[in-house]
Design a protein around this motif. Structure first.
Motif, PDB file in Angstrom:
ATOM      1  N   GLN A  61      63.136  97.635  12.222  1.00 15.60           N
ATOM      2  CA  GLN A  61      63.406  97.155  10.465  1.00 15.60           C
ATOM      3  C   GLN A  61      64.126  95.612  10.789  1.00 15.60           C
ATOM      4  O   GLN A  61      63.456  94.847   9.957  1.00 15.60           O
ATOM      5  CB  GLN A  61      63.814  98.156   9.732  1.00 15.60           C
ATOM      6  CG  GLN A  61      64.152  97.555   8.214  1.00 15.60           C
ATOM      7  CD  GLN A  61      64.683  98.503   7.311  1.00 15.60           C
ATOM      8  OE1 GLN A  61      65.504  99.797   7.818  1.00 15.60           O
ATOM      9  NE2 GLN A  61      64.832  98.431   5.986  1.00 15.60           N
ATOM     10  N   ASP A  68      63.122  98.357   3.075  1.00 13.17           N
ATOM     11  CA  ASP A  68      63.411  99.934   3.184  1.00 13.17           C
ATOM     12  C   ASP A  68      62.151 100.569   2.489  1.00 13.17           C
ATOM     13  O   ASP A  68      61.573 101.609   3.143  1.00 13.17           O
ATOM     14  CB  ASP A  68      64.647 100.253   2.430  1.00 13.17           C
ATOM     15  CG  ASP A  68      66.007  99.923   2.951  1.00 13.17           C
ATOM     16  OD1 ASP A  68      65.927  99.771   4.207  1.00 13.17           O
ATOM     17  OD2 ASP A  68      66.761 100.266   2.384  1.00 13.17           O
ATOM     18  N   GLU A  69      61.579  99.740   1.400  1.00  8.93           N
ATOM     19  CA  GLU A  69      60.442 100.396   0.844  1.00  8.93           C
ATOM     20  C   GLU A  69      59.166 100.356   1.830  1.00  8.93           C
ATOM     21  O   GLU A  69      58.430 101.208   2.090  1.00  8.93           O
ATOM     22  CB  GLU A  69      60.061  99.432  -0.473  1.00  8.93           C
ATOM     23  CG  GLU A  69      58.967  99.994  -0.969  1.00  8.93           C
ATOM     24  CD  GLU A  69      58.544  99.225  -2.352  1.00  8.93           C
ATOM     25  OE1 GLU A  69      57.384  99.250  -3.031  1.00  8.93           O
ATOM     26  OE2 GLU A  69      59.497  98.687  -2.901  1.00  8.93           O
ATOM     27  N   THR A  70      59.046  99.204   2.714  1.00  7.78           N
ATOM     28  CA  THR A  70      57.883  98.999   3.593  1.00  7.78           C
ATOM     29  C   THR A  70      58.124  99.977   4.764  1.00  7.78           C
ATOM     30  O   THR A  70      56.988 100.678   4.916  1.00  7.78           O
ATOM     31  CB  THR A  70      58.065  97.557   4.390  1.00  7.78           C
ATOM     32  OG1 THR A  70      57.963  96.631   3.106  1.00  7.78           O
ATOM     33  CG2 THR A  70      56.739  97.346   5.318  1.00  7.78           C
ATOM     34  N   SER A  72      59.518 102.920   4.560  1.00  7.06           N
ATOM     35  CA  SER A  72      59.329 104.340   3.938  1.00  7.06           C
ATOM     36  C   SER A  72      57.846 104.527   3.846  1.00  7.06           C
ATOM     37  O   SER A  72      57.461 105.262   4.045  1.00  7.06           O
ATOM     38  CB  SER A  72      59.997 104.386   2.368  1.00  7.06           C
ATOM     39  OG  SER A  72      59.917 105.302   1.895  1.00  7.06           O
ATOM     40  N   GLU A  73      57.173 103.538   3.261  1.00 12.01           N
ATOM     41  CA  GLU A  73      55.794 103.592   3.348  1.00 12.01           C
ATOM     42  C   GLU A  73      55.053 103.728   4.652  1.00 12.01           C
ATOM     43  O   GLU A  73      54.078 104.520   4.680  1.00 12.01           O
ATOM     44  CB  GLU A  73      54.995 102.484   2.518  1.00 12.01           C
ATOM     45  CG  GLU A  73      55.452 102.509   1.092  1.00 12.01           C
ATOM     46  CD  GLU A  73      55.157 101.052   0.513  1.00 12.01           C
ATOM     47  OE1 GLU A  73      54.312 100.260   0.915  1.00 12.01           O
ATOM     48  OE2 GLU A  73      55.264 100.563  -0.790  1.00 12.01           O
ATOM     49  N   GLU A  74      55.459 103.075   5.548  1.00 12.87           N
ATOM     50  CA  GLU A  74      54.908 103.286   6.864  1.00 12.87           C
ATOM     51  C   GLU A  74      55.033 104.576   7.461  1.00 12.87           C
ATOM     52  O   GLU A  74      54.363 105.200   8.107  1.00 12.87           O
ATOM     53  CB  GLU A  74      55.319 102.205   7.776  1.00 12.87           C
ATOM     54  CG  GLU A  74      54.984 100.557   7.592  1.00 12.87           C
ATOM     55  CD  GLU A  74      53.567 100.231   8.101  1.00 12.87           C
ATOM     56  OE1 GLU A  74      53.271 100.839   9.131  1.00 12.87           O
ATOM     57  OE2 GLU A  74      52.875  99.510   7.513  1.00 12.87           O
ATOM     58  N   GLY A  76      55.861 107.080   5.622  1.00 13.24           N
ATOM     59  CA  GLY A  76      55.112 108.199   4.746  1.00 13.24           C
ATOM     60  C   GLY A  76      56.383 109.322   4.500  1.00 13.24           C
ATOM     61  O   GLY A  76      56.067 110.398   4.189  1.00 13.24           O
ATOM     62  N   ASN A  78      59.788 109.490   1.749  1.00 13.72           N
ATOM     63  CA  ASN A  78      60.689 108.911   0.695  1.00 13.72           C
ATOM     64  C   ASN A  78      61.677 108.220   1.031  1.00 13.72           C
ATOM     65  O   ASN A  78      62.527 108.712   2.052  1.00 13.72           O
ATOM     66  CB  ASN A  78      60.548 109.656  -0.316  1.00 13.72           C
ATOM     67  CG  ASN A  78      61.562 110.757  -0.466  1.00 13.72           C
ATOM     68  OD1 ASN A  78      62.698 110.490  -0.023  1.00 13.72           O
ATOM     69  ND2 ASN A  78      61.079 112.053  -0.855  1.00 13.72           N
ATOM     70  N   GLN A  79      62.289 107.305   0.373  1.00 12.86           N
ATOM     71  CA  GLN A  79      63.468 106.490   1.014  1.00 12.86           C
ATOM     72  C   GLN A  79      64.650 107.380   0.820  1.00 12.86           C
ATOM     73  O   GLN A  79      65.743 107.313   1.577  1.00 12.86           O
ATOM     74  CB  GLN A  79      63.791 105.336  -0.073  1.00 12.86           C
ATOM     75  CG  GLN A  79      62.971 104.278  -0.055  1.00 12.86           C
ATOM     76  CD  GLN A  79      62.864 103.083  -0.767  1.00 12.86           C
ATOM     77  OE1 GLN A  79      64.187 102.808  -1.123  1.00 12.86           O
ATOM     78  NE2 GLN A  79      61.927 102.534  -0.978  1.00 12.86           N
ATOM     79  N   SER A  99      56.015 110.943  12.366  1.00 11.81           N
ATOM     80  CA  SER A  99      55.968 109.785  11.912  1.00 11.81           C
ATOM     81  C   SER A  99      57.007 108.988  12.492  1.00 11.81           C
ATOM     82  O   SER A  99      56.603 107.651  12.665  1.00 11.81           O
ATOM     83  CB  SER A  99      56.105 109.852  10.334  1.00 11.81           C
ATOM     84  OG  SER A  99      55.315 110.510   9.650  1.00 11.81           O
TER      85      SER A  99
END
Length: 107
Positions: A61, A68-70, A72-74, A76, A78-79, A99
């Motif tokens: 990262q 952090d959002e990216t 988290s999305e990658e 799957g 949640n933050q 994951s």
């Protein structure tokens, strides 16, 4: 098992992850952690692996300037769960471990 014992072990694992842990296998890290400990099951394999993987995720990262959002999305995940995994407050689910492994191995 006392909270203090587990906290101490988790801090050791995090220090290993920052140093030589990135070059060692999960089994090698486990052997180092349990070398002087009478209780072998103080920290589970999944917890040790999650700590090492989260260190790698945060390094990726930082190196790639990801939010952090990216991340988290990658992943799957949640933050809030991601923060709990990073702080070793939560044992990862099998899906979360997959994951994390995939993210680290595919970047």
């Amino acid at each position: 098992m006392s909270f203090e014992d587990k906290d101490f072990i988790i801090r050791q694992i995090k220090q290993l992850a920052e140093g030589i842990g990135q070059f060692l296998s999960l089994q090698s890290v486990k052997e180092l952690i349990h070398y002087d400990n009478a209780e072998k099951d103080l920290v589970s394999d999944a917890e040790i692996e999650a700590i090492l993987l989260m260190h790698s995720v945060r390094k990726i990262q930082q190196d790639n300037n990801l939010t952090d959002e990216t991340v988290s999305e990658e992943l799957g995940v949640n933050q809030d769960d991601l923060a709990s995994l990073e702080n070793a407050e939560k044992v990862p689910t099998p899906d979360e471990l997959v994951s994390l492994r995939n993210f680290v191995n595919n970047v």
